[in-house]
Design a protein around this motif. Structure first.
Motif, short mmCIF file in Angstrom:
data_model
loop_
_atom_site.label_atom_id
_atom_site.label_comp_id
_atom_site.label_asym_id
_atom_site.label_seq_id
_atom_site.Cartn_x
_atom_site.Cartn_y
_atom_site.Cartn_z
N PRO A 176 -0.67 6.80 -5.95
CA PRO A 176 -2.09 6.93 -5.62
C PRO A 176 -2.98 7.35 -6.79
O PRO A 176 -4.08 6.82 -6.94
N VAL A 177 -2.52 8.28 -7.62
CA VAL A 177 -3.34 8.69 -8.76
C VAL A 177 -3.41 7.58 -9.79
O VAL A 177 -4.49 7.24 -10.30
N GLY A 178 -2.25 6.99 -10.13
CA GLY A 178 -2.24 5.92 -11.11
C GLY A 178 -3.05 4.71 -10.67
O GLY A 178 -3.77 4.10 -11.48
N LEU A 179 -2.95 4.34 -9.39
CA LEU A 179 -3.75 3.24 -8.88
C LEU A 179 -5.24 3.57 -8.96
O LEU A 179 -6.07 2.69 -9.25
N SER A 180 -5.58 4.82 -8.71
CA SER A 180 -6.97 5.23 -8.84
C SER A 180 -7.44 5.11 -10.29
O SER A 180 -8.57 4.69 -10.56
N ARG A 201 4.05 -1.69 -5.94
CA ARG A 201 2.98 -0.92 -6.58
C ARG A 201 2.31 -1.74 -7.69
O ARG A 201 1.09 -1.65 -7.88
N LEU A 202 3.09 -2.52 -8.41
CA LEU A 202 2.51 -3.38 -9.44
C LEU A 202 1.63 -4.45 -8.81
O LEU A 202 0.60 -4.85 -9.37
N GLU A 203 2.02 -4.90 -7.62
CA GLU A 203 1.20 -5.86 -6.88
C GLU A 203 -0.15 -5.23 -6.53
O GLU A 203 -1.21 -5.86 -6.67
N MET A 204 -0.11 -3.98 -6.05
CA MET A 204 -1.35 -3.27 -5.75
C MET A 204 -2.19 -3.09 -7.00
O MET A 204 -3.42 -3.22 -6.98
N ALA A 205 -1.54 -2.77 -8.12
CA ALA A 205 -2.27 -2.58 -9.38
C ALA A 205 -3.01 -3.86 -9.77
O ALA A 205 -4.16 -3.80 -10.24
N THR A 206 -2.37 -5.00 -9.55
CA THR A 206 -3.04 -6.27 -9.83
C THR A 206 -4.26 -6.45 -8.93
O THR A 206 -5.34 -6.85 -9.39
N ARG A 207 -4.11 -6.11 -7.65
CA ARG A 207 -5.25 -6.19 -6.73
C ARG A 207 -6.37 -5.24 -7.12
O ARG A 207 -7.54 -5.51 -6.89
N PHE A 208 -6.00 -4.12 -7.72
CA PHE A 208 -6.98 -3.13 -8.14
C PHE A 208 -7.60 -3.45 -9.50
O PHE A 208 -8.42 -2.69 -9.99
N GLY A 209 -7.18 -4.57 -10.10
CA GLY A 209 -7.86 -5.03 -11.30
C GLY A 209 -7.09 -4.96 -12.59
O GLY A 209 -7.64 -5.28 -13.66
N ALA A 210 -5.81 -4.54 -12.57
CA ALA A 210 -5.05 -4.45 -13.82
C ALA A 210 -5.01 -5.81 -14.51
O ALA A 210 -4.78 -6.83 -13.88
N ASP A 211 -5.23 -5.81 -15.83
CA ASP A 211 -5.19 -7.05 -16.60
C ASP A 211 -3.75 -7.51 -16.83
O ASP A 211 -3.49 -8.72 -16.90
N LEU A 312 -6.35 2.61 -1.05
CA LEU A 312 -5.22 3.42 -1.53
C LEU A 312 -4.32 3.84 -0.37
O LEU A 312 -3.11 4.00 -0.53
N PHE A 313 -4.92 4.06 0.80
CA PHE A 313 -4.15 4.54 1.95
C PHE A 313 -3.41 3.38 2.60
O PHE A 313 -4.01 2.38 2.99
N THR A 314 -2.10 3.53 2.70
CA THR A 314 -1.28 2.49 3.32
C THR A 314 -0.94 2.81 4.77
O THR A 314 -0.54 1.92 5.51
N ASN A 315 -1.07 4.08 5.17
CA ASN A 315 -0.67 4.48 6.51
C ASN A 315 -1.60 5.55 7.05
O ASN A 315 -2.03 6.45 6.32
N GLU A 316 -1.90 5.45 8.35
CA GLU A 316 -2.73 6.44 9.04
C GLU A 316 -1.91 7.13 10.11
O GLU A 316 -1.08 6.50 10.77
N PHE A 317 -2.16 8.44 10.29
CA PHE A 317 -1.41 9.22 11.26
C PHE A 317 -2.34 10.17 12.00
O PHE A 317 -3.44 10.48 11.54
N ARG A 318 -1.88 10.65 13.15
CA ARG A 318 -2.48 11.78 13.84
C ARG A 318 -1.66 13.03 13.52
O ARG A 318 -0.49 12.93 13.14
#
Length: 342
Positions: A176-180, A201-211, A312-318
């Motif tokens: 979460p911090v690195g993706l941010s 996580r690398l897939e998410m990084a690509t979606r977040f704009g990593a070159d 960034l959040f992948t899961n929601e809980f109560r």
């Protein structure tokens, strides 16, 4: 109210507490979102805690002001305000408290949500009014929770290395911090190389704009980063978010001569060849969370640029699912989780 406490030895409980009542300079917040942070696991899996050591967990709180103390000025807080919390208090008079870096207070530091103050994994949270930061109307409570720790920490690290649009930055660790860091660094205009061992996580990084992304299981990340940079010298800056000793060393090795490496992941050691610092004139700095002013600046930055921090959040809980949530989190079966409230 219901609240989550960590007992240590990998155990937690959902307990019933009286609803908090604010003191003269305090407020009570009705929680709307409370994020789960990797540092929570140090408390969850730490030694057994005595009854006197138990606190309500959660240091990524965001919600709505429910009650204000009689001495709270309207400019500080009003009932109904949407707010984040800078999750520290201190003596309020030392140079650190006055400058917004309350976490460095040498006299009376309190950390809400895990150490010595009750946090946000509860229906309500009581804090001093001066810790509040208004949440921009365009941002969700989930986004506010992320900014209250992980994303705010990333923003402060970017400021620490004075990242600019003509920099190439290598981001080690895409939690979460690195993706941010990846998301924010792209918004700063920088060229981003994201490093991790998890394809998802690398897939998410690509979606977040990593070159560029580097899977450090498949290739030497230092060599890969040098290949991607001018004259094979390395990145201008690096930000290390994994807290792994060997990766810290790689983060320093991967920057060019006169470059800067910033350590964000907490705990552990860093071992370096002196050549990195002396002959190659590299700078190594650390960055611990963020000041109160930086938290506000980060929220404004995210709002003005319409950044999708909520992803960034992948899961929601109560709250009732706390045991399941942290069990999955501890086993790395989920990414970043958040507790949501009605």
């Amino acid at each position: 109210m219901k609240a989550v406490v960590f007992l240590g030895d990998s155990k937690l409980e959902l307990r019933e507490y009286p609803d908090p009542v604010p003191g003269p300079d305090e407020v009570v917040i009705r929680m709307k979102a409370s994020g789960m942070c990797g540092s929570d696991l140090h408390h969850l899996n730490g030694p057994h805690r005595t009854a006197a050591e138990l606190v309500i967990e959660g240091h990524e709180p965001c919600g709505v002001v429910e009650i204000v103390g009689e001495a709270v000025r309207p400019t500080e807080a009003r009932v109904g305000d949407r707010v984040m919390v800078h999750h520290y208090d201190g003596c309020r008079t030392c140079q650190y408290c006055r400058s917004g870096w309350t976490q460095y207070c040498p006299n009376a530091r309190i950390v809400y949500g895990g150490l010595d103050g009750d946090g946000g994994h509860a229906d309500f949270m009581k804090v001093p009014a001066h810790t509040l930061i208004k949440l921009p109307d365009s941002l969700s409570f989930k986004t506010g929770a992320a900014i209250s720790c992980g994303t705010g920490t990333a923003f402060a690290a970017i400021k620490r290395v004075q990242l600019s649009a003509d920099d190439t930055v290598a981001v080690f660790g895409q939690g979460p911090v690195g993706l941010s860091v990846t998301l924010l660094a792209k918004a700063f205009g920088a060229r981003v190389i994201a490093v991790d061992v998890e394809p998802s996580r690398l897939e998410m990084a690509t979606r977040f704009g990593a070159d560029h992304v580097v899977d450090s299981r498949e290739q030497d990340p230092v060599a890969a980063i040098r290949e991607l940079t001018r004259n094979g010298e390395g990145a201008d800056k690096s930000i290390e978010c994994s807290a792994i000793d060997a990766v810290r060393e790689q983060a320093v090795q991967a920057v060019r001569p006169w470059g800067t490496a910033c350590m964000v992941g907490v705990f552990g050691r860093i071992d370096l060849d002196s050549e990195e610092l002396i002959q190659l004139r590299k700078t190594v700095v650390g960055s611990l969370t963020f000041s109160k002013n930086q938290q506000e600046d980060c929220a404004r930055f995210v709002a003005e640029r319409g950044l999708d921090v909520e992803s960034l959040f992948t899961n929601e809980f109560r709250l009732a699912e706390a045991e399941k949530a942290y069990d999955l989190f501890d086993q790395r079966k989920i990414g970043k989780g958040v507790f949501l409230f009605d």
